[in-house]
Design a protein around this motif. Sequence first.
Motif, short mmCIF file in Angstrom:
data_model
loop_
_atom_site.label_atom_id
_atom_site.label_comp_id
_atom_site.label_asym_id
_atom_site.label_seq_id
_atom_site.Cartn_x
_atom_site.Cartn_y
_atom_site.Cartn_z
N HIS A 32 12.61 5.51 -3.33
CA HIS A 32 13.33 6.16 -2.91
C HIS A 32 12.79 7.33 -2.24
CE1 HIS A 32 17.38 4.96 -4.44
NE2 HIS A 32 16.75 4.81 -5.69
N GLU A 33 11.52 7.98 -2.74
CA GLU A 33 10.84 8.96 -1.96
C GLU A 33 10.30 8.41 -0.67
OE1 GLU A 33 7.78 9.83 -4.93
OE2 GLU A 33 9.67 10.69 -6.31
N LEU A 34 9.85 7.17 -0.77
CA LEU A 34 9.48 6.61 0.45
C LEU A 34 10.80 6.54 1.60
CD1 LEU A 34 7.11 3.75 -0.43
CD2 LEU A 34 6.50 5.66 0.82
N ASN A 67 0.76 -1.23 -0.05
CA ASN A 67 -0.14 0.07 0.05
C ASN A 67 0.86 1.30 0.10
OD1 ASN A 67 -2.68 1.30 -0.08
ND2 ASN A 67 -2.57 1.61 2.15
N LEU A 68 1.85 1.32 0.73
CA LEU A 68 3.17 2.56 0.64
C LEU A 68 3.53 2.68 -0.71
CD1 LEU A 68 5.00 2.05 3.86
CD2 LEU A 68 3.68 4.00 3.24
N ILE A 69 3.91 1.56 -1.42
CA ILE A 69 4.40 1.95 -2.73
C ILE A 69 3.46 2.07 -3.81
CG2 ILE A 69 5.61 0.53 -4.71
CD1 ILE A 69 7.19 -0.95 -2.57
N ALA A 81 9.90 3.86 -12.28
CA ALA A 81 8.74 4.66 -11.53
C ALA A 81 8.91 3.96 -10.24
CB ALA A 81 7.49 4.42 -12.04
N VAL A 82 9.09 2.49 -10.03
CA VAL A 82 8.99 1.86 -8.80
C VAL A 82 10.25 2.25 -7.89
CG1 VAL A 82 9.13 -0.42 -7.44
CG2 VAL A 82 7.33 -0.15 -9.34
N ILE A 83 11.31 2.34 -8.65
CA ILE A 83 12.66 2.75 -7.87
C ILE A 83 12.61 4.15 -7.19
CG2 ILE A 83 15.06 3.41 -8.31
CD1 ILE A 83 15.14 0.92 -10.20
#
Length: 129
Positions: free
Chosen positions: A92-94, A44-46, A86-88
């Motif tokens: 990184h932002e998380l 859910n976070l990602i 996009a996932v990477i």
Amino acid sequence: MNAPDRYESFVLANGENKVEMEIDTRIPSSAIFTFNKEDHTLGNLIRSRLLQSSHVLFAAYKVPHPLVPKFELRVQTDGEITPKEAVIAACHELVRDLGILSREFTKEYELRKMVGATQQQQDGVQDGA
């Protein structure tokens, strides 16, 4: 007896990858990522971070079975960046956001601890006076 050892739900087995990517050929700029030994928390976070990106058209995850610790994340982008990029970027932002949260929480905790200690000292002075 019949149950697997508890550590098997979070420790990767030999040769097991944390993340596996499969290109979805039915939809352009789309991929399915399988995160092993993870659950709804990370999924859910990602997903929510991906949906904040202007390049991500679709992001969703599912847990194939509640007793198997893995989830599948499907991502579709507009083609300017790949789903993997996009996932990477989202990860990184998380990590950055969680670092900020940790620092802010620690700062507030320490401030409240100091205020509590000051309050206890004042209470002790008032009681003794």
